[in-house]
Enzyme design. Structure first.
Site, mmCIF file in Angstrom:
data_model
loop_
_atom_site.group_PDB
_atom_site.id
_atom_site.type_symbol
_atom_site.label_atom_id
_atom_site.label_comp_id
_atom_site.label_asym_id
_atom_site.label_seq_id
_atom_site.Cartn_x
_atom_site.Cartn_y
_atom_site.Cartn_z
ATOM 1 N N GLN A 19 0.727 -1.285 0.014
ATOM 2 C CA GLN A 19 0.178 0.041 0.053
ATOM 3 C C GLN A 19 0.884 1.257 0.091
ATOM 4 O O GLN A 19 0.207 2.330 -0.486
ATOM 5 C CB GLN A 19 -1.167 0.043 1.241
ATOM 6 C CG GLN A 19 -0.205 0.168 2.394
ATOM 7 C CD GLN A 19 -1.327 0.148 3.683
ATOM 8 O OE1 GLN A 19 -1.383 -1.251 4.124
ATOM 9 N NE2 GLN A 19 -1.535 1.001 4.667
ATOM 10 N N CYS A 25 -5.253 0.641 3.775
ATOM 11 C CA CYS A 25 -5.336 -0.830 4.042
ATOM 12 C C CYS A 25 -6.684 -1.441 3.903
ATOM 13 O O CYS A 25 -6.783 -2.453 3.638
ATOM 14 C CB CYS A 25 -4.813 -0.921 5.595
ATOM 15 S SG CYS A 25 -5.593 -0.041 6.778
ATOM 16 N N HIS A 168 -6.213 -1.240 11.641
ATOM 17 C CA HIS A 168 -5.814 -1.654 10.568
ATOM 18 C C HIS A 168 -6.773 -2.829 9.751
ATOM 19 O O HIS A 168 -7.107 -3.484 10.393
ATOM 20 C CB HIS A 168 -4.294 -2.204 10.860
ATOM 21 C CG HIS A 168 -3.470 -2.452 9.548
ATOM 22 N ND1 HIS A 168 -3.296 -1.835 8.433
ATOM 23 C CD2 HIS A 168 -2.597 -3.894 9.281
ATOM 24 C CE1 HIS A 168 -2.590 -2.394 7.618
ATOM 25 N NE2 HIS A 168 -2.198 -3.516 7.877
ATOM 26 N N ASN A 195 -1.027 -9.428 4.741
ATOM 27 C CA ASN A 195 -1.103 -7.891 4.826
ATOM 28 C C ASN A 195 -0.706 -7.270 3.684
ATOM 29 O O ASN A 195 -0.766 -7.767 2.826
ATOM 30 C CB ASN A 195 0.205 -7.704 5.995
ATOM 31 C CG ASN A 195 -0.038 -6.160 6.695
ATOM 32 O OD1 ASN A 195 -0.870 -5.591 6.240
ATOM 33 N ND2 ASN A 195 1.060 -5.902 7.437
#
Lengths: 231, 125
Positions: A19, A25, A168, A195
């Site tokens: 990102q 996110c 997140h 992630n």
């Protein structure tokens, strides 16, 4: 429920993305869930556009008009799904590539939609239900408290103390039954999380966190999405 | 009963206090912190605009070494240490790399009301 499960083994998860310095996110979490759902619906894995969400999704929470998706300034996966229901879907990553910046105009082209949302739901705070929804519907968009992720290198994270304030958005792709916990001298179950900080972070871009007690709020904001089946 | 071991997970006051020697309370000397920082710069391709900026980032890095050690104590099943975020303060890290907006007063997944609650799935057999 199987004791171990990983959507990566089924080919339902795209490569780890990055990102960059942008609070987007939530868009990676939402697009990752739709990538998985679209795989289940069509049998094809397509990498989908996060930049479309960053540029075009300004959906607000119906009960809180000033809480809206705001590109690099943050957003929420469930409101992103609302946007996708209204707009028709997401373009592919190739057609609408990620730039990691906001302020650009929306370039969404409806004729290039690569995946569409059929429905989405929020899952109750129950680890068996989360696992069941994961296995049945594909990778899940979840929120987490990322305080331990800034220094994480590898292993199964299971902090004694971790806040449950969620900050997140990530993607839950699987779980395992036996991650060794050296301090407890026993095997502990864990979640496998994708992630969006690139492959050089964590375990090739992934994070493992223990299951069982809503550590870092990992069980408390879970949403599942289904995609429209296309030929 | 499940976890019989009790470990100290907060540092001794003596250990944690002070930045004597530039090691950020790690027991590392200034030279050792500098060596770790140089290795970090090389590994993650960092270059700073001025000597002042570099000195500031080095002090943030030293604080993050201490923080990583705290995390290691609190989270012994994982490995914590130097990452690409080690020259960022927690606030900078939050601003640049997080971004989940939370609805005020919401609890768990019940964000959009019952119309979007997932049906309960069977988990037996």
């Amino acid at each position: 429920l199987p004791s171990d499960f990983d959507w990566r083994d089924q080919g339902a998860v795209t490569g780890v993305k990055n990102q960059g310095s942008c609070g987007s996110c939530w868009s990676f979490s939402a697009s990752g869930a739709l990538e998985g759902a679209n795989f289940l619906a069509t049998g094809k894995l397509k990498s989908l556009s996060e930049q479309q969400l960053v540029d075009c999704d300004h959906e607000c929470d119906p009960s809180e008009a000033d809480a809206c998706d705001q590109g690099c300034n943050g957003g929420l996966m469930t409101t992103a799904f609302e946007y996708l229901l209204k707009s028709g879907g997401l373009e592919s990553e190739a057609d609408y590539p990620y730039t990691g910046t906001d302020g650009g105009s929306c370039k969404f082209d409806k004729s290039k939609i690569a995946a569409s949302v059929k429905n989405f739901s929020v899952v109750s705070i129950d680890e068996d239900q989360i696992a069941a929804n994961l296995v049945k519907h594909g990778p899940l968009a979840i929120g987490i408290n990322a305080v331990f992720m800034q220094t994480y290198i590898g292993g199964v994270s299971c902090p004694y103390i971790c806040g449950r304030h969620l900050d997140h958005g990530v993607l839950l792709v699987g779980y395992g039954s036996a991650g060794y916990s050296p301090i407890r001298f026993k095997e502990k179950p864990y979640w496998i999380i994708k992630n969006s900080w690139g492959e050089s972070w964590g375990e090739d871009g992934y994070y493992r966190i223990c299951r069982g007690r809503n550590v870092c709020g990992v069980d408390s904001m879970v949403s599942t999405v289904t995609a429209i089946q296309t030929s | 009963a499940e976890d019989p071991l009790i470990l100290q997970v907060v540092p001794d006051a003596k250990e944690e206090g002070g930045f004597g020697g530039g090691g950020g309370g790690l027991g590392l000397g200034a030279a050792a912190v500098e060596a770790h920082f140089v290795s970090f710069e090389r590994r993650f391709g960092r270059s700073y605009a001025s000597a002042e900026e570099r000195a500031h980032r080095r002090s943030v890095f030293a604080a993050n070494l201490r923080r990583a050690r705290r995390h290691q104590r609190l989270d012994p099943g994982a490995v914590h240490g130097v990452t690409q975020f080690s020259d960022l303060t927690p606030a900078e890290f939050r601003r640049a790399f997080l971004g989940l907006r939370r609805k005020k007063g919401s609890v768990g997944g019940s964000i959009l009301g019952s119309s979007h609650e997932a049906p309960i799935l069977p988990t037996n057999d």
